[in-house]
Design a protein around this motif. Structure first.
Motif, PDB file in Angstrom:
ATOM      1  N   TYR A  38       0.936  -1.291  -0.009  1.00 46.90           N
ATOM      2  CA  TYR A  38       0.169  -0.181  -0.192  1.00 46.90           C
ATOM      3  C   TYR A  38       0.845   1.238   0.067  1.00 46.90           C
ATOM      4  O   TYR A  38       0.414   2.364   0.574  1.00 46.90           O
ATOM      5  N   GLU A  45       2.528   4.661  -1.538  1.00 47.02           N
ATOM      6  CA  GLU A  45       2.069   5.450  -2.599  1.00 47.02           C
ATOM      7  C   GLU A  45       3.059   5.600  -3.798  1.00 47.02           C
ATOM      8  O   GLU A  45       4.360   5.820  -3.631  1.00 47.02           O
ATOM      9  N   HIS A  49      -2.358   6.387  -4.290  1.00 51.85           N
ATOM     10  CA  HIS A  49      -2.372   4.963  -3.842  1.00 51.85           C
ATOM     11  C   HIS A  49      -2.957   3.735  -4.735  1.00 51.85           C
ATOM     12  O   HIS A  49      -3.207   2.841  -4.274  1.00 51.85           O
TER      13      HIS A  49
END
Length: 113
Positions: free
Chosen positions: A86, A88, A95
């Motif tokens: 997860y 970025e 995301h």
């Protein structure tokens, strides 16, 4: 510890290949393990030693090649390196990343006799 079952699967593949390619002993196993695969290299080394005992890969050396996680960012279209699922995008902060590499484990090479 799912590394134990992964090592059992590696042993099954080695045994299948030994039968198909006519080798009797494995000296070294190279595994490519992706950063996003969820496999712990230390646990893999421990499990490998335990599972390979008494097999044709008994006393074989395990070499782990760590592969980076790679994702494609949907908003900006960049391919980026990621350390976690997860993370970025370092370019746009989104995301919305689609994993394209680094979430797998595979046998890269065997050194055999």
């Amino acid at each position: 510890m799912h590394e134990m079952s992964l090592c059992e699967s590696v042993l099954q593949i080695i045994e299948q290949q030994a039968k198909a390619q006519q080798f009797a002993k494995v000296k070294t196993v190279w595994l490519e393990i992706g950063a996003l695969s969820g496999v712990e290299p230390e646990a893999m080394h421990f499990s490998f030693e335990v599972v390979m005992q008494g097999s044709l890969a008994d006393q074989a050396r395990l070499e782990i090649i760590e592969m980076p996680g790679v994702a494609w960012c949907m908003p900006c279209g960049c391919e980026v390196l990621v350390q976690q699922l997860y993370d970025e995008c370092p370019h746009c902060g989104s995301h919305q990343l689609q994993i394209v590499d680094g979430d797998q484990m595979r046998i890269k090479e065997l050194e055999v006799e």
